[in-house]
Design a protein around this motif. Structure first.
Motif, short mmCIF file in Angstrom:
data_model
loop_
_atom_site.label_atom_id
_atom_site.label_comp_id
_atom_site.label_asym_id
_atom_site.label_seq_id
_atom_site.Cartn_x
_atom_site.Cartn_y
_atom_site.Cartn_z
N GLU A 223 -0.54 -5.64 4.49
CA GLU A 223 0.01 -4.33 4.14
C GLU A 223 0.06 -4.13 2.62
O GLU A 223 0.50 -3.08 2.14
N VAL B 22 -4.05 -4.10 -6.69
CA VAL B 22 -4.02 -2.86 -7.47
C VAL B 22 -5.07 -2.91 -8.58
O VAL B 22 -5.76 -1.93 -8.85
N THR C 46 -3.65 -10.66 0.07
CA THR C 46 -3.81 -9.35 0.69
C THR C 46 -4.74 -9.38 1.90
O THR C 46 -4.62 -8.55 2.79
N LYS D 255 -2.13 -4.51 -1.29
CA LYS D 255 -3.47 -4.35 -1.84
C LYS D 255 -3.52 -4.91 -3.26
O LYS D 255 -2.49 -5.04 -3.93
N ALA E 129 1.26 0.85 -6.00
CA ALA E 129 -0.10 0.69 -5.46
C ALA E 129 -1.05 1.74 -6.02
O ALA E 129 -2.28 1.56 -5.97
N LYS E 130 -0.50 2.82 -6.54
CA LYS E 130 -1.33 3.91 -7.06
C LYS E 130 -1.58 3.77 -8.56
O LYS E 130 -2.24 4.62 -9.18
N LYS F 261 0.82 -1.21 0.00
CA LYS F 261 0.00 0.00 0.00
C LYS F 261 0.85 1.27 0.00
O LYS F 261 0.43 2.31 -0.51
N SER F 262 2.03 1.15 0.56
CA SER F 262 2.92 2.32 0.67
C SER F 262 3.73 2.60 -0.58
O SER F 262 4.43 3.60 -0.67
#
Length: 294
Positions: free
Chosen positions: A232, A236, A226, A234, A159-160, A154-155
């Protein structure tokens, strides 16, 4: 995918996912994973006592070890729990074998579809159907319509990602010999050579340790990882099917096996009577929440 130590957490995760619904295989059948029609007698030529199995009166089924959720439960293929365990027993039942007549055998993933004689009657282990694999082994009709997905911490920047282009600069990884790796090479086409792992366990460890930015696995496994193993991370997104043909998992048999036709008939019957859809609804999660990456 799951080690034994995650069993309790996994059970609650899978239950929650199941409650959210699923995208079952298209068919019109019963809502039970063990539908009555699945136990109907097979054609005479495909009856259990007429089949040339490895051991007379037994059906030997192979799969890898450890046997991971959601495809299996508690690392025990013989308990009938998990999507692929349930499918194997449904095929056996359709062919006229009792549960006690099914014998499980440990077979490494890559060995299942490698050239050479097999010691199992069929292997069930998320093996995608492809013409290249058909050169070395027989593959049954598809028992599961596959979608691939990408997982990232996620960090992380990965992930974006909302598109394939957003992943081109990422360090990606997948298990060797899988369509997950094909998706990286053929759809994402990253700027850097992807990391290749012998097992998904190693890929997950590399993700947690920051050795890769993201990994690609099939979608049900992505939800499991996940939700139960790497919280921690995700999902995507998932990848759309390209080329018009659906990726499907098939049961693996000896090249030229006398069982191939009967096993495919059994799978086809389980799809048409709704049994596969019911098993998917019971054991696999809904893909609706994973955006499609284009």
């Amino acid at each position: 995918m799951r080690p034994r130590s995650a069993a309790i957490a996994a059970a609650s995760v899978l239950a929650a996912l199941a409650a959210s619904g699923c995208a079952p295989q298209e068919s019109s059948g019963t809502a039970s994973g063990t539908s009555a029609s699945a136990s109907a007698g097979a054609p005479a030529s495909c009856a259990a006592d007429a089949l040339a199995t490895k051991a007379k009166g037994k059906l030997t089924v192979g799969t890898d070890t450890p046997a991971y959720a959601p495809w299996f439960q508690d690392d025990d293929p013989a308990n009938g729990k998990g999507y692929e365990s349930a499918v194997a027993y449904a095929v056996a039942k359709r062919l006229g074998f009792a549960e006690g007549d099914v014998v499980w055998q440990k077979v490494a993933f890559n060995n299942a579809f490698a050239p050479g004689a097999k010691t199992f009657d069929f292997d069930v282990n998320q093996v995608s159907i492809s013409e290249d694999r058909r050169k070395a082994v027989d593959l049954s009709s598809g028992y599961y319509d596959v979608r691939q997905a990408v997982i990232a911490l996620k960090s992380s920047k990965a992930a974006k990602a909302t598109s394939l282009a957003d992943l081109k600069g990422a360090k990606l990884g997948a298990q060797v010999g899988t369509t997950s790796l094909d998706v990286i090479n053929q759809q994402i086409r990253p700027d850097r050579q992807p990391a290749v792992f012998q097992k998904n366990d190693l890929a997950k460890a590399a993700l947690k340790n920051g050795q890769v930015d993201a990994i690609v696995v099939d979608l049900p496994t992505a939800f499991y990882i996940t939700g139960a193993e790497v919280p921690e991370a995700k999902v995507v997104g998932q990848f759309e099917t390209t080329g018009g043909a659906k990726e499907q998992f098939g049961l693996v048999l000896d090249k030229g096996s006398p069982l191939t036709s009967c096993v495919s008939q059994a799978v086809d019957a389980l799809r048409s009577d709704g049994t596969l859809a019911a098993i998917e609804k019971q054991w696999l999660s809904d893909a609706a929440g994973a955006p499609v990456l284009k």
